[in-house]
Design an enzyme around this catalytic site. Sequence first.
Site, PDB file in Angstrom:
ATOM      1  N   GLY A  13       0.674  -1.098   0.006  1.00  0.00           N
ATOM      2  CA  GLY A  13       0.093  -0.066   0.042  1.00  0.00           C
ATOM      3  C   GLY A  13       0.828   1.215   0.047  1.00  0.00           C
ATOM      4  CB  SER A  14       4.281   2.156  -0.921  1.00  0.00           C
ATOM      5  OG  SER A  14       4.322   1.910  -2.379  1.00  0.00           O
ATOM      6  CG  ASN A  15       1.463   3.286  -5.512  1.00  0.00           C
ATOM      7  OD1 ASN A  15       1.824   4.151  -6.324  1.00  0.00           O
ATOM      8  ND2 ASN A  15       2.089   2.027  -6.041  1.00  0.00           N
ATOM      9  CG  LEU A  42      -1.943  -8.446  -6.901  1.00  0.00           C
ATOM     10  CD1 LEU A  42      -1.090  -9.444  -6.308  1.00  0.00           C
ATOM     11  CD2 LEU A  42      -1.297  -7.978  -8.273  1.00  0.00           C
ATOM     12  CG  ASN A  86      -3.958  -0.862 -12.672  1.00  0.00           C
ATOM     13  OD1 ASN A  86      -3.787  -1.164 -11.427  1.00  0.00           O
ATOM     14  ND2 ASN A  86      -3.547  -1.537 -13.466  1.00  0.00           N
ATOM     15  CG  HIS A 116       1.338  -1.960 -15.183  1.00  0.00           C
ATOM     16  ND1 HIS A 116       1.119  -3.500 -15.047  1.00  0.00           N
ATOM     17  CD2 HIS A 116       2.434  -2.433 -15.906  1.00  0.00           C
ATOM     18  CE1 HIS A 116       1.913  -4.196 -15.454  1.00  0.00           C
ATOM     19  NE2 HIS A 116       2.811  -3.642 -16.171  1.00  0.00           N
ATOM     20  CG  ASP A 128      -1.995  -4.393 -17.023  1.00  0.00           C
ATOM     21  OD1 ASP A 128      -2.501  -3.713 -16.056  1.00  0.00           O
ATOM     22  OD2 ASP A 128      -0.947  -5.329 -16.828  1.00  0.00           O
ATOM     23  CD  GLU A 174       4.437   2.055  -9.351  1.00  0.00           C
ATOM     24  OE1 GLU A 174       3.421   1.831  -8.558  1.00  0.00           O
ATOM     25  OE2 GLU A 174       5.389   1.262  -9.648  1.00  0.00           O
TER      26      GLU A 174
HETATM   27  C1  GRF Z   1       3.019  -1.106  -7.821  1.00  0.00           C
HETATM   28  O1  GRF Z   1       4.300  -1.203  -8.375  1.00  0.00           O
HETATM   29  C2  GRF Z   1       1.920  -0.809  -8.684  1.00  0.00           C
HETATM   30  O2  GRF Z   1       2.390  -0.169  -9.732  1.00  0.00           O
HETATM   31  C3  GRF Z   1       1.551  -2.185  -8.947  1.00  0.00           C
HETATM   32  O3  GRF Z   1       1.592  -2.897  -7.675  1.00  0.00           O
HETATM   33  C4  GRF Z   1       2.639  -2.380  -7.059  1.00  0.00           C
HETATM   34  C5  GRF Z   1       2.042  -1.962  -5.475  1.00  0.00           C
HETATM   35  O4  GRF Z   1       2.694  -1.444  -4.669  1.00  0.00           O
HETATM   36  N1  GRF Z   1       0.195  -2.371  -9.546  1.00  0.00           N
HETATM   37  P1  GRF Z   1       2.225  -0.848  -3.241  1.00  0.00           P
HETATM   38  O5  GRF Z   1       1.088  -1.854  -2.377  1.00  0.00           O
HETATM   39  O6  GRF Z   1       1.408   0.402  -3.628  1.00  0.00           O
HETATM   40  O7  GRF Z   1       3.461  -0.430  -2.277  1.00  0.00           O
END
Ligand code: GRF
Length: 202
Positions: free
Chosen positions: A12-14, A87, A104, A106, A147, A176
């Site tokens: 969940g870093s995003n 996923l 999404n 990617h 995608d 990202e």
């Molecule tokens: C990221 O690289 C994103 O592009 C991909 O999965 C990864 C998720 O990373 N779809 P995080 O869980 O947000 O750290």
Amino acid sequence: MLKIAVLVSGSGSNLQSIIDSIEAEKLKCTIEMVISDREGTFGIERAKQKGIKTYVLDKKIYGREISKNILSLTENKVDLIVLAGFLSILDSELITSFKNKIINIHPSLIPSFCGPGMYGIKVHEKAIDYGVRFSGCTVHFVDEGTDTGAIISQRIVPVYQDDTADTLQKRVLKEEHEILPEVINLIAEGRVKVEERKITIV
Ligand code: GRF
């Protein structure tokens, strides 16, 4: 104000980058809920720490019914669904109900190194093995394919000769964390116009 749901399967870093951007007042939206398709993800922990509503729809229990459950949680409650490392594959009912309202991220320059089975570190291993000089990340709308939806934005990073999949992944992830809040903000401001595959930022 734009209301979003963030779907996660991992660290969940995003998601964190979205939370940080909201707190820094760079992004104007509210995270109504975070949904995970598995137990014990750090993404869910991050949400709980901020008092955001969380739901775990364990893939092992819900199987193909996962999309139906996501739809009933989100319908009429959020304006945008953000897949941030999610996923599970979404079914067409959910995608139709949220047409051009699911995005999404990617970790490659689509259409390279994407499609079924291409996620996580594998994407970066393929990029290194192929010998590309540049890689990056893509934010796109979600359609029925994997995608394949219209591209909203991309960021490019160089690939160096001594890179490993890990070092490349870190470099891409940094981008990202900027591009995803940026795109959500463009959508929140009503600046993303969609005409089939053609996206215009106004
Ligand atoms: C990221 O690289 C994103 O592009 C991909 O999965 C990864 C998720 O990373 N779809 P995080 O869980 O947000 O750290």
